[in-house]
Each structure stands twice: as C-alpha cells, then as structure tokens.
Design a protein around this motif. Sequence first.
Motif, PDB file in Angstrom:
ATOM      1  N   SER A  51       0.857  -1.189   0.000  1.00  0.00           N
ATOM      2  CA  SER A  51       0.000   0.000   0.000  1.00  0.00           C
ATOM      3  C   SER A  51       0.892   1.237   0.000  1.00  0.00           C
ATOM      4  N   ASN A  52       0.509   2.193  -0.819  1.00  0.00           N
ATOM      5  CA  ASN A  52       1.269   3.430  -0.928  1.00  0.00           C
ATOM      6  C   ASN A  52       0.601   4.492  -0.066  1.00  0.00           C
ATOM      7  N   ASN A  53       1.206   4.780   1.061  1.00  0.00           N
ATOM      8  CA  ASN A  53       0.701   5.812   1.951  1.00  0.00           C
ATOM      9  C   ASN A  53       1.493   7.108   1.784  1.00  0.00           C
ATOM     10  N   CYS A  54       2.240   7.215   0.687  1.00  0.00           N
ATOM     11  CA  CYS A  54       3.045   8.406   0.389  1.00  0.00           C
ATOM     12  C   CYS A  54       2.189   9.419  -0.370  1.00  0.00           C
ATOM     13  N   GLY A  55       2.704  10.614  -0.513  1.00  0.00           N
ATOM     14  CA  GLY A  55       2.015  11.652  -1.267  1.00  0.00           C
ATOM     15  C   GLY A  55       2.270  11.580  -2.761  1.00  0.00           C
ATOM     16  N   ASP A  56       3.249  10.772  -3.184  1.00  0.00           N
ATOM     17  CA  ASP A  56       3.620  10.651  -4.599  1.00  0.00           C
ATOM     18  C   ASP A  56       3.456   9.216  -5.074  1.00  0.00           C
ATOM     19  N   THR A  57       3.345   9.064  -6.385  1.00  0.00           N
ATOM     20  CA  THR A  57       3.321   7.737  -6.991  1.00  0.00           C
ATOM     21  C   THR A  57       4.699   7.105  -6.854  1.00  0.00           C
ATOM     22  N   VAL A  58       4.734   5.808  -6.566  1.00  0.00           N
ATOM     23  CA  VAL A  58       6.002   5.080  -6.453  1.00  0.00           C
ATOM     24  C   VAL A  58       5.966   3.853  -7.341  1.00  0.00           C
ATOM     25  N   ARG A  59       7.152   3.418  -7.796  1.00  0.00           N
ATOM     26  CA  ARG A  59       7.307   2.155  -8.524  1.00  0.00           C
ATOM     27  C   ARG A  59       8.172   1.254  -7.671  1.00  0.00           C
ATOM     28  N   VAL A  60       7.617   0.107  -7.293  1.00  0.00           N
ATOM     29  CA  VAL A  60       8.321  -0.795  -6.382  1.00  0.00           C
ATOM     30  C   VAL A  60       8.335  -2.212  -6.926  1.00  0.00           C
ATOM     31  N   LYS A  61       9.269  -3.010  -6.406  1.00  0.00           N
ATOM     32  CA  LYS A  61       9.315  -4.432  -6.702  1.00  0.00           C
ATOM     33  C   LYS A  61       9.669  -5.175  -5.434  1.00  0.00           C
ATOM     34  N   ALA A  62       9.236  -6.420  -5.367  1.00  0.00           N
ATOM     35  CA  ALA A  62       9.519  -7.267  -4.214  1.00  0.00           C
ATOM     36  C   ALA A  62      10.949  -7.779  -4.288  1.00  0.00           C
ATOM     37  N   VAL A  63      11.617  -7.796  -3.152  1.00  0.00           N
ATOM     38  CA  VAL A  63      12.940  -8.410  -3.029  1.00  0.00           C
ATOM     39  C   VAL A  63      12.788  -9.519  -1.994  1.00  0.00           C
ATOM     40  N   TYR A  64      12.999 -10.754  -2.446  1.00  0.00           N
ATOM     41  CA  TYR A  64      12.794 -11.910  -1.588  1.00  0.00           C
ATOM     42  C   TYR A  64      14.072 -12.263  -0.829  1.00  0.00           C
ATOM     43  N   GLN A  65      13.942 -13.040   0.214  1.00  0.00           N
ATOM     44  CA  GLN A  65      15.087 -13.410   1.048  1.00  0.00           C
ATOM     45  C   GLN A  65      16.133 -14.207   0.287  1.00  0.00           C
ATOM     46  N   ASP A  66      15.749 -14.869  -0.800  1.00  0.00           N
ATOM     47  CA  ASP A  66      16.731 -15.617  -1.584  1.00  0.00           C
ATOM     48  C   ASP A  66      17.448 -14.733  -2.604  1.00  0.00           C
ATOM     49  N   GLY A  67      17.141 -13.426  -2.617  1.00  0.00           N
ATOM     50  CA  GLY A  67      17.796 -12.486  -3.522  1.00  0.00           C
ATOM     51  C   GLY A  67      17.044 -12.231  -4.812  1.00  0.00           C
ATOM     52  N   ALA A  68      16.018 -13.015  -5.104  1.00  0.00           N
ATOM     53  CA  ALA A  68      15.232 -12.816  -6.320  1.00  0.00           C
ATOM     54  C   ALA A  68      14.409 -11.540  -6.200  1.00  0.00           C
ATOM     55  N   THR A  69      14.128 -10.937  -7.337  1.00  0.00           N
ATOM     56  CA  THR A  69      13.274  -9.750  -7.357  1.00  0.00           C
ATOM     57  C   THR A  69      12.103  -9.992  -8.288  1.00  0.00           C
ATOM     58  N   GLY A  70      11.011  -9.328  -7.989  1.00  0.00           N
ATOM     59  CA  GLY A  70       9.823  -9.427  -8.819  1.00  0.00           C
ATOM     60  C   GLY A  70       9.762  -8.277  -9.805  1.00  0.00           C
ATOM     61  N   PRO A  71       8.716  -8.247 -10.626  1.00  0.00           N
ATOM     62  CA  PRO A  71       8.545  -7.157 -11.574  1.00  0.00           C
ATOM     63  C   PRO A  71       8.146  -5.858 -10.870  1.00  0.00           C
TER      64      PRO A  71
END
Length: 103
Positions: A51-71
């Motif tokens: 959830s984005n509780n910031c005042g601006d739009t953000v682009r984020v991706k998941a970083v998993y404990q095994d080092g993999a990242t999502g889109p």
Amino acid sequence: MIKRVIRAGVALFAVTLSSSVLSAPAAQATSLTPAPACVAVYESWRYLSASNNCGDTVRVKAVYQDGATGPCHTLAPGAVSTVGEGYLGQHGRVDHLALCEDV
C-alpha cells in the motif's frame, strides 16, 4: 557392503548440497534502494501486497530473502495492490520492497 553404499550416498549428497550452496547467485538485495517507509508491505501465504501511503506515486518491486526480485509495480498515492507471491511461492518470504530504477 550396504554400509559403504549408504556412506557413499551420504557423502555424495553432502558434496552436492555444498556445491549448490556455493554456486547460488549472490543476493542482489544490497544494491537496491529500499522503498520509503510510507510504502507498507503485507505478506500472506498466497499474495504479497503493498500500500502506498506516500504523497507521490512510487514504482516498487519485491525483493525476496533468496535475492530474487519481482517485476515493477506502479502504486498511486493511497493505492493497494498485489506485487508478488506469498511466502509459499517459488522464492519464499519477502525481505523488503525496493524502488524500481527504470523510471
């Protein structure tokens, strides 16, 4: 004879396990900029939501404990969205959300 076969199997398993651990890709999580604290992450067994509780739009991706990242996912202010797999997914538990650098 059977004891030798069992010992050889255990030794082979140990070598295979140690070589797979040593050849695992290095975690990329250290080079990624974490998402700001105003972006909250919620993890269940099936989904990873943010959830984005910031005042601006953000682009984020998941970083998993095994080092993999999502889109990357774009979240408008106030938006809540699924951004990855839950902890029963291919990469396990999420470590954190990171900002996408490809803006």
